[in-house]
Design an enzyme around this catalytic site. Structure first.
Site, short mmCIF file in Angstrom:
data_model
loop_
_atom_site.label_atom_id
_atom_site.label_comp_id
_atom_site.label_asym_id
_atom_site.label_seq_id
_atom_site.Cartn_x
_atom_site.Cartn_y
_atom_site.Cartn_z
N ASP A 1 17.39 -7.17 13.60
CA ASP A 1 18.34 -8.50 12.79
C ASP A 1 18.44 -8.21 11.45
O ASP A 1 19.30 -7.27 11.26
CB ASP A 1 16.13 -8.98 12.39
CG ASP A 1 15.66 -8.71 11.83
OD1 ASP A 1 15.61 -6.94 12.38
OD2 ASP A 1 14.94 -8.88 10.34
N GLU B 1 12.87 -7.10 10.56
CA GLU B 1 12.29 -6.06 9.78
C GLU B 1 12.30 -6.93 8.04
O GLU B 1 12.10 -6.93 7.11
CB GLU B 1 13.03 -5.00 9.36
CG GLU B 1 13.27 -3.78 9.12
CD GLU B 1 13.14 -4.57 7.22
OE1 GLU B 1 12.39 -3.99 6.23
OE2 GLU B 1 14.54 -4.90 6.83
ZN ZN Z 1 17.29 -3.35 6.83
#
Ligand code: ZN
Ligand code: NAG
Ligand code: NAG
Ligand code: NAG
Length: 579
Positions: free
Chosen positions: A170, A237
């Site tokens: 992501d 994350e």
């Molecule tokens: Zn990162």
């Protein structure tokens, strides 16, 4: 909870004298390590290891450049191929393609399957499948919690713990309002002759693609690892990793057990020139984290006949008290920044004399208690003068970031909320912040006849001051061992850095002020490295504008990362690790 103020004197922890990091002086040292790697069986123990170390022995010994012993023609060709224009062109295309898939993770994401915004991750997985066909044909590919990706390259020796390579799929969203400010559109993956531009180009699709390139190249070269190689790619994350790493880490924990992985490399710190010296700074530690919410509830009423103090006023008084007192700067023995200072003193031409002197006296006095109020940590205070970015490697930060209270000009505010963000220093705990805030709120509660609910589970109540911690509260990460007098993962990592970039680079322990997906992996391995191994000496652009407009990565940096991973994987394979 009530009596330990962070600024009060605390007893020095009765820790055993720290293990000597190395026992002989600089020149011989790298030779010994090199010999050890070359002839592990003929040198079962580095002979000098158990001898006494004087306080003046170097604390930042550098392992020699470490190249894999076993380099067949195919493997050498594969490694050389990474430096060719044809590979460079290919990886530019593959990285650009990855950047063109807008895998944004948003703070308010709903459930996977319900919130359609997750579905872009399917496209990304499909892209990897088409772009790295060999990996998908030859390795075991698993998905965890729908979008978490695990690739396993089974080694021939199941008694060896695997090497784990991590990255996240992501990226931070690009707000509409900033799209026009980009030199090149954020999801076009433009290559301008030097850089690949776009969101995720340096955080961290570059790392993900570098890992995939490495494995694909090694497969093509007919490489046969002894040590299993595992790839684990989270997908949220940037919104704390609960869905991705939060499921991937337990999955790997179940498979390999406590500390069942030899070492993990994830995104993180990179290279930096300091004191006239180029350092590689793999993150071996991470600060802790907590947000504390303070809610003051007081009677409402018409503002034409007010009480002397409203909930806003009381909250303000507390804020003033918070800001009047900063957490102390101090360096515990295991703070990686202390290691950096030693590395600076021993290797950097422009390391300040004053710091060098303070370090010298610190090295001599083993019974120091730097956290004490009576005896400030002069070394930390001096080092902190380099600026806030350095200071907060050694100090718990506090920032009053959010305040809400009052709704109407003629109504007394019944409720005021304040949120205080903290990043916890190595050697402290989130509880340090909780007790400090409690001690500040207590006299105020008494003064205004309010009940104090300090971290007791009551989020708020009438006529009270309530303190509570955020669910994402996180302790300081365990610090990864940085011994180089044994064959440790850190020694392998450092030797690999010097193999790729030359022995003018000094490898020093780094510390992260932010958190990565590795926060979920503490039980999976003791050897976590938050490290971006790419560096471009011509276009040294630091972190490449991560999280902001014009994120980009130098292609030379990216290609060097592939070179590093290729050597690291093979060096780990050959290392006879001692723990
Ligand atoms: Zn990162
Ligand atoms: C690499 O790409 C450049 C620019 O597109 C091109 O001029 C060059 O011929 C390519 N080189 C190889 C070996 O494919
Ligand atoms: C404090 O509050 C209690 C009830 O919450 C009340 O009985 C008492 O009189 C108050 N004392 C003062 C000094 O206002
Ligand atoms: C990991 O270790 C911590 C502390 O050592 C423990 O509280 C936690 O339950 C462990 N997690 C797993 C998955 O075993």
């Amino acid at each position: 909870m009530e009596k330990t103020l962070p600024l009060q004197e605390q007893p020095c922890p009765a820790r055993p004298a720290s293990k000597p990091r190395n026992a002989i002086v600089g020149v011989l040292f790298p030779l010994a390590v090199a010999a050890y790697f070359l002839f592990p069986s003929s040198l079962p123990q580095i002979p000098f290891r158990s001898s006494d170390v004087s306080s003046q022995a170097p604390k930042c010994a550098q392992p020699a450049a470490l190249f894999p012993r076993d380099s067949g023609d195919e493997l050498s060709r594969a490694y050389d191929h990474v430096s060719t224009e044809s590979f460079r062109n290919g990886t530019i295309a593959r990285l650009s393609g990855a950047v063109r898939i807008p895998t944004e993770s948003f703070d308010n994401m709903g459930a996977i399957g319900e919130d359609k915004r997750w579905d872009i991750m399917y496209d990304f997985a499909e892209y990897l499948k088409n772009t790295f066909p060999r990996i998908h044909k030859d390795l075991k590919t698993e998905t965890v919690n729908t979008h978490g990706l695990v690739y396993t390259w089974e080694g021939s020796d199941s008694s060896l713990k695997p090497t784990l390579l991590m990255a996240h799929q992501d990226v931070v969203p690009v707000p509409d309002a900033t799209k026009d400010a980009w030199t090149h559109p954020p999801f076009d993956g433009v290559y301008d002759g030097s850089y690949v531009w776009g969101r995720g180009a340096s955080d961290c699709k570059n790392q993900l693609i570098a890992i995939m390139e490495t494995v694909e190249l090694l497969l093509d070269a007919g490489y046969k690892p002894k040590r299993t190689i595992v790839l684990s790619f989270g997908f949220d994350e940037e919104i704390s990793g609960r869905q991705g790493a939060g499921h991937l880490a337990p999955f790997l924990f179940d498979r390999y057990g406590t500390n069942g992985i030899a070492a993990a490399v994830d995104e993180g710190a990179t290279f930096e020139t300091a004191w006239g010296q180029l350092f590689a700074k793999p993150g071996v530690g991470e600060k802790g984290y907590t947000d504390v919410s303070v809610i003051v509830r007081m009677p409402g009423g018409h503002s034409s006949i007010p009480s002397d103090h409203t909930s806003i006023g009381v909250a303000s008084e507390l804020i003033r008290a918070i800001e009047a007192e900063q957490y102390p700067a101090h360096l515990t023995d295991d703070n990686p920044y202390l290691g950096q200072l030693y590395c600076g003193a021993e290797h950097a031409p422009e390391f300040p004399k004053k710091l060098s002197k303070l370090l010298g006296s610190r090295a001599k006095s083993s019974s120091m208690c730097p956290a004490s109020k009576k005896k400030p940590d002069y070394l930390a205070l001096e080092a902190a003068k380099q600026g806030p970015a350095v200071k907060y490697l050694m100090q718990t930060s506090q920032a009053v970031d959010v305040i809400t209270g009052g709704v109407k000009v003629n109504a007394l505010p019944e409720r005021t909320e304040v949120v205080v963000n903290h990043r916890i220093n190595v050697g402290e705990t989130p509880e340090t912040a909780f007790s400090h805030l409690t001690s500040l709120a207590k006299p105020l509660a008494k003064k205004y006849n309010l009940t104090l609910h300090a971290f007791d589970g009551t989020a708020e109540a009438p006529m009270s001051i309530s303190l509570s911690k955020s669910p994402n509260t996180l302790a300081v990460a365990p610090v990864t061992p940085t011994d180089v007098d044994i064959v440790s993962p850190y020694a392998v990592l450092a030797g690999t850095v010097r193999a790729v970039y030359g022995e003018d680079v000094v490898v020093a322990p780094g510390i992260m002020t932010g958190n990565t997906d590795t926060r979920y992996y503490w039980n999976v391995t003791k050897h976590i490295f938050r490290f971006g191994p790419g560096y471009d000496s011509q276009l040294d652009d630091g972190l490449g504008n991560i999280h902001t407009v014009d994120e980009k990565v130098s292609v030379t940096n990216h290609v060097n990362a592939v070179r590093w991973f290729m050597l690291f994987v093979r060096n780990m394979d050959e290392a006879v690790l001692e723990e």
